[in-house]
Design a protein around this motif. Sequence first.
Motif, mmCIF file in Angstrom:
data_model
loop_
_atom_site.group_PDB
_atom_site.id
_atom_site.type_symbol
_atom_site.label_atom_id
_atom_site.label_comp_id
_atom_site.label_asym_id
_atom_site.label_seq_id
_atom_site.Cartn_x
_atom_site.Cartn_y
_atom_site.Cartn_z
ATOM 1 N N ALA A 194 44.492 -37.072 11.856
ATOM 2 C CA ALA A 194 43.667 -36.839 13.043
ATOM 3 C C ALA A 194 43.471 -38.135 13.831
ATOM 4 O O ALA A 194 43.555 -38.144 15.064
ATOM 5 C CB ALA A 194 42.313 -36.262 12.632
ATOM 6 N N LYS A 195 43.225 -39.254 13.123
ATOM 7 C CA LYS A 195 43.051 -40.541 13.803
ATOM 8 C C LYS A 195 44.341 -40.984 14.483
ATOM 9 O O LYS A 195 44.325 -41.533 15.581
ATOM 10 C CB LYS A 195 42.586 -41.607 12.813
ATOM 11 C CG LYS A 195 41.115 -41.489 12.428
ATOM 12 C CD LYS A 195 40.694 -42.632 11.535
ATOM 13 C CE LYS A 195 39.202 -42.555 11.207
ATOM 14 N NZ LYS A 195 38.773 -43.667 10.328
ATOM 15 N N LYS A 196 45.475 -40.749 13.811
ATOM 16 C CA LYS A 196 46.754 -41.132 14.398
ATOM 17 C C LYS A 196 47.015 -40.335 15.674
ATOM 18 O O LYS A 196 47.432 -40.892 16.692
ATOM 19 C CB LYS A 196 47.879 -40.892 13.391
ATOM 20 C CG LYS A 196 49.223 -41.460 13.823
ATOM 21 C CD LYS A 196 50.343 -41.077 12.866
ATOM 22 C CE LYS A 196 50.129 -41.665 11.495
ATOM 23 N NZ LYS A 196 51.288 -41.346 10.597
ATOM 24 N N ARG A 197 46.738 -39.037 15.622
ATOM 25 C CA ARG A 197 46.916 -38.207 16.827
ATOM 26 C C ARG A 197 45.979 -38.655 17.936
ATOM 27 O O ARG A 197 46.363 -38.744 19.102
ATOM 28 C CB ARG A 197 46.686 -36.733 16.490
ATOM 29 C CG ARG A 197 47.766 -36.090 15.646
ATOM 30 C CD ARG A 197 47.645 -34.578 15.653
ATOM 31 N NE ARG A 197 46.355 -34.136 15.137
ATOM 32 C CZ ARG A 197 46.120 -33.874 13.850
ATOM 33 N NH1 ARG A 197 47.094 -34.039 12.952
ATOM 34 N NH2 ARG A 197 44.938 -33.462 13.441
ATOM 35 N N GLY A 198 44.718 -38.947 17.558
ATOM 36 C CA GLY A 198 43.751 -39.393 18.556
ATOM 37 C C GLY A 198 44.132 -40.727 19.171
ATOM 38 O O GLY A 198 43.985 -40.933 20.384
ATOM 39 N N VAL A 254 39.732 -51.042 16.952
ATOM 40 C CA VAL A 254 40.982 -50.309 16.751
ATOM 41 C C VAL A 254 40.680 -48.884 16.336
ATOM 42 O O VAL A 254 39.798 -48.634 15.509
ATOM 43 C CB VAL A 254 41.849 -51.000 15.673
ATOM 44 C CG1 VAL A 254 43.047 -50.141 15.302
ATOM 45 C CG2 VAL A 254 42.323 -52.357 16.172
ATOM 46 N N LEU A 255 41.400 -47.943 16.914
ATOM 47 C CA LEU A 255 41.343 -46.548 16.505
ATOM 48 C C LEU A 255 42.603 -46.247 15.717
ATOM 49 O O LEU A 255 43.712 -46.411 16.226
ATOM 50 C CB LEU A 255 41.261 -45.633 17.731
ATOM 51 C CG LEU A 255 41.299 -44.118 17.449
ATOM 52 C CD1 LEU A 255 40.096 -43.687 16.621
ATOM 53 C CD2 LEU A 255 41.365 -43.331 18.756
ATOM 54 N N GLY A 256 42.449 -45.819 14.475
ATOM 55 C CA GLY A 256 43.600 -45.526 13.637
ATOM 56 C C GLY A 256 43.763 -46.563 12.542
ATOM 57 O O GLY A 256 42.980 -47.502 12.412
#
Length: 359
Positions: free
Chosen positions: A131-135, A236-238
Amino acid sequence: MTGAPISVREIELRARAACEKIARKCLPNAVQEGPYLKAGSLGGEKGSSLVVNLQGANRGMWRDWSSDDQGDMIVLVERCMFGGDRGEAVKWLKSMLGLDDLDPDRLQQVRAESAREDAALERQAQQEAEAKKRGARALYLNGQAIGETPAARYYAARGICVDPLGHWPNALRYHPEVWNRDAGMKLPCIVAQMILPSGEHVATHRTWLGRDPRTRDWVKADGADLGVPKGSAKKVLGKSRGAFVPLRKGASRQSMGQMRSPEPLYVTEGIEDALTIAMCKPDARVIAAYSLGNLGVIEFPKAIETIILVADRDDGQREVELLERAIARQQARGHRVQLVLPPVGIKDMNAWLMAGAAA
């Protein structure tokens, strides 16, 4: 066997379930922010570098972003309370969690609960990571070309001009509205693609922007009177471990995974420093590794024979140790590492560029 002693893994899982109680004993000055408990370091002082997860698949896991130290509750207790003595940490946790002197029936029950929790955490971790990778990817893809946006004006104020490069790096984009939890609102933001050496986009680096209340220049949001704490305008997101921001592909114009002949690689911590190097050396391959701790774990291909590490001038003991550790890790992988520092008294390469422009 039911009668076998309780395992360290089972103690760890029980400790993760009681992580907030344990973490507060280890870090009495820590402050809760949403689903996290934050402190300055393993010393327990106030701050935000060390983050303990209180919820989700990473519940009970912690990381010190300034040193890249990380671990579970056993490691936290071991480091904070027993000077690195793991045996004493395990003994203390068993007593605290009521896991010593278990009768066979209770031991069997604890084992069953631990097995269920282990499986649930694994499933949740996989779901959250995806979910984090997609976001992260969606955030970057929804950005726009830097062009004449506030991002360009922010970089211009840092002495960075895109003319020597011909165009802004594709890894950088501008997004006019990205939620910032500290400010409690959406703010303008530079979003940067973070990839693995294979080219997979796994995380997105965010630099929130705001207006300087005095000059009205575009600056990082923590200098714009928006309620963003100092040092918190970049996040960082992910999953960023082992990833980097690719700023220039070098003279070959090949992605890192497609390199066929040896090339040197210029590496900085921050994006502004990487852009500064790229301005001065447009044909060089340049990346931003985000942190020294992260640089140490990036697995570059063998074609990267020489890493030119353009480091910040940080003279603190912790920073020196991180630098030495990152260099040693890359040397152990067979890379030559050359160290470049700005002059004494100047923090980093971008500050050197700005000092020269102001002279």
